[in-house]
Structures are given as C-alpha cells and as structure tokens.
Design an enzyme around this catalytic site. Structure first.
Site, PDB file in Angstrom:
ATOM      1  N   ASP A  29       1.033  -1.238  -0.226  1.00 25.89           N
ATOM      2  CA  ASP A  29      -0.087   0.136   0.114  1.00 25.89           C
ATOM      3  C   ASP A  29       0.775   1.347   0.158  1.00 25.89           C
ATOM      4  O   ASP A  29       0.470   2.439   0.491  1.00 25.89           O
ATOM      5  CB  ASP A  29      -0.893  -0.019   1.163  1.00 25.89           C
ATOM      6  CG  ASP A  29      -1.965  -0.994   0.976  1.00 25.89           C
ATOM      7  OD1 ASP A  29      -2.438  -1.440   0.170  1.00 25.89           O
ATOM      8  OD2 ASP A  29      -2.337  -1.422   2.124  1.00 25.89           O
ATOM      9  N   ARG A  30       1.964   1.033  -0.662  1.00 20.81           N
ATOM     10  CA  ARG A  30       2.947   2.250  -0.571  1.00 20.81           C
ATOM     11  C   ARG A  30       3.489   2.879   0.562  1.00 20.81           C
ATOM     12  O   ARG A  30       4.101   3.875   0.447  1.00 20.81           O
ATOM     13  CB  ARG A  30       2.280   3.585  -1.474  1.00 20.81           C
ATOM     14  CG  ARG A  30       2.229   3.316  -2.936  1.00 20.81           C
ATOM     15  CD  ARG A  30       2.268   2.267  -3.586  1.00 20.81           C
ATOM     16  NE  ARG A  30       2.356   2.116  -4.971  1.00 20.81           N
ATOM     17  CZ  ARG A  30       2.054   1.122  -6.149  1.00 20.81           C
ATOM     18  NH1 ARG A  30       1.936  -0.122  -5.308  1.00 20.81           N
ATOM     19  NH2 ARG A  30       2.395   1.415  -7.299  1.00 20.81           N
TER      20      ARG A  30
END
Length: 251
Positions: free
Chosen positions: A215-216
């Site tokens: 999710d970055r």
C-alpha cells in the site's frame, strides 16, 4: 488488442492493455517479502557500505536481475542544470563507487565543473533502491588501465575511437574508425589506454535505502554525514559507531 501476461516480480503479474486510458491506471503491488534486512530495531546500528554490499550481492545472485550493476549517474553543470544517464558500476569498497567514462564526455565535463553527483540503483525484483550522493574524483591511471585491459578487445576499440557526446555525421563515421583501429591492433591482445579515458570514484556523504512495501507504505532509511549539528533531532536520529547520522524518513 491485448498484450500477454508479463511477469514483473516473483509474486506479481501485470496485464498490459492497449486500451488503457492512462499511465495512472498501472498498478504493481510491492509484495515481495524479502526486505527483512531493514527494520526499526536494527537499522541504526548498520554500516551503509556493508548494507549496500549485501543488497548488491543478493542482486548479483538473482537470475531475474540481468544487470545488477546498472545505475543512474546524475550531474549538474555550472548553471545548476541537471542531467542523468545510466552507466555501469564497476568497483566499490568502503571508500566509494567507481564508474568509467571518456574524459571529454558531457558527464565528465560536468563533474570537472561540479564534482557533486548522485547515484541511483534500483532492483525491481526485490523492490529495492539505493540513492547515493557524494563527491566524485578521478581514479589513478594505474587503476584505470587495470580495468581498461580487462574489457573485451572490441569494447577497448569502441572506447578509443568514440568522441563521446560530440556530434558525428553518421554511423559510418564510427564504423570506419572502428575498422581502422581493429586492423591496426589485429595481432595484439589489448590496446593502450586512451589519454582521454578514466574512472571516477564517488565518495558518499549520504545514503538512502528504499524498500517497497504494501500500500505504498515504503521503508526509507537514511545514513547522513552532512547533517548540521543544529538539524540533529534526538527524537528521530542517532549517530552510529561509524559516524553516520541515521534516521528513518516518511515514504
């Protein structure tokens, strides 16, 4: 029309669609579970040169990474205008990182005018990146010659005949120069080191180790030797036994 499935990492495949409306629709999950080298407990005690060595050795051993020593070298001219290009990292140790070039090339001339450069290595398979910043200087002629004669003879010829970064009329210009020098040294194993060819060693004062995460929420760990005393924050930073200021930064 659709492209076939293309493997991007060990655990991830991406379907590329010609009907894709925008690059913003491309999504690659960073789900490789192999970044345990870095964590909030141990990174403050690590040596950046040793950590780089570990990551490079893992990249060299990974068959999916075809050119693990490929790196970007970014330079600036006297007006502060940047330029970058890929080169090959050929040597490294606890003092710095070495690449080779024609001394009349754009990058060499910019280094002469402004010796501060940035390096960037990215190993997509592992979702790992290392950014290195520091000061570049020429290596010795003996070191340059030792590397030059280790290159394939054809690569020696290309280096000797190429007026790197200069305008040329056409490809035939290069091919004719290559053929002429090839004939001249047909019965010799190696060429003499060209006067305008050398290596540069970048001595780092800043490292950033980046590891892609779900999710970055990526991990970014910095080793810094140029931070001023006024900027040191005891809550987020420590100084390790090698004299590096180490801290984590937000993705």
């Amino acid at each position: 029309m659709r492209f076939n499935l293309i493997p991007v990492t060990r655990n991830c495949r991406v379907l590329l669609d010609c009907r894709m409306s925008s690059l913003k629709d491309i999504r690659v999950p960073y789900d490789y579970d192999g970044n345990s080298t870095l964590n909030d407990t141990n990174f403050r005690s690590l040596n950046p040169f040793e950590l780089f060595k570990q990551w490079m050795e893992e990249a060299v051993k990974e068959p999916n990474i075809k050119q693990p020593n490929k790196m970007v070298v970014a330079t600036c001219d006297q007006n502060g205008r940047p330029s970058s290009r890929y080169v090959l990292l050929k040597e490294y140790d606890t003092e710095g990182y070495v690449f080779y070039s024609c001394l009349n090339s754009k990058k060499s001339n910019e280094i002469k005018a402004n010796p501060f450069v940035a390096l960037n290595l990215y190993w997509e398979f592992f979702h790992r990146q290392v950014r290195i910043e520091g000061k570049a200087s020429e290596v010795t002629r003996d070191q340059t010659n030792e590397y030059f004669i280790s290159r394939p003879k054809g690569s020696q010829i290309s280096a000797a005949i190429s007026p790197q970064s200069d305008p040329i009329p056409d490809r035939k210009f290069l091919e004719d120069a290559y053929s002429k020098l090839e004939s001249e040294y047909e019965n010799k194993d190696a060429l003499p080191l060209p006067d305008d060819w050398s290596g540069f060693k970048v001595v780092p004062d800043y490292f950033e180790f980046w590891a892609g995460n779900t999710d970055r929420l990526h991990d970014r760990y910095v080793f810094d030797k140029r931070l001023s005393a006024d900027a040191f924050d005891e809550k987020t930073m420590t100084k390790n036994s090698d004299g590096w200021i180490v801290y984590r930064i937000a993705p």
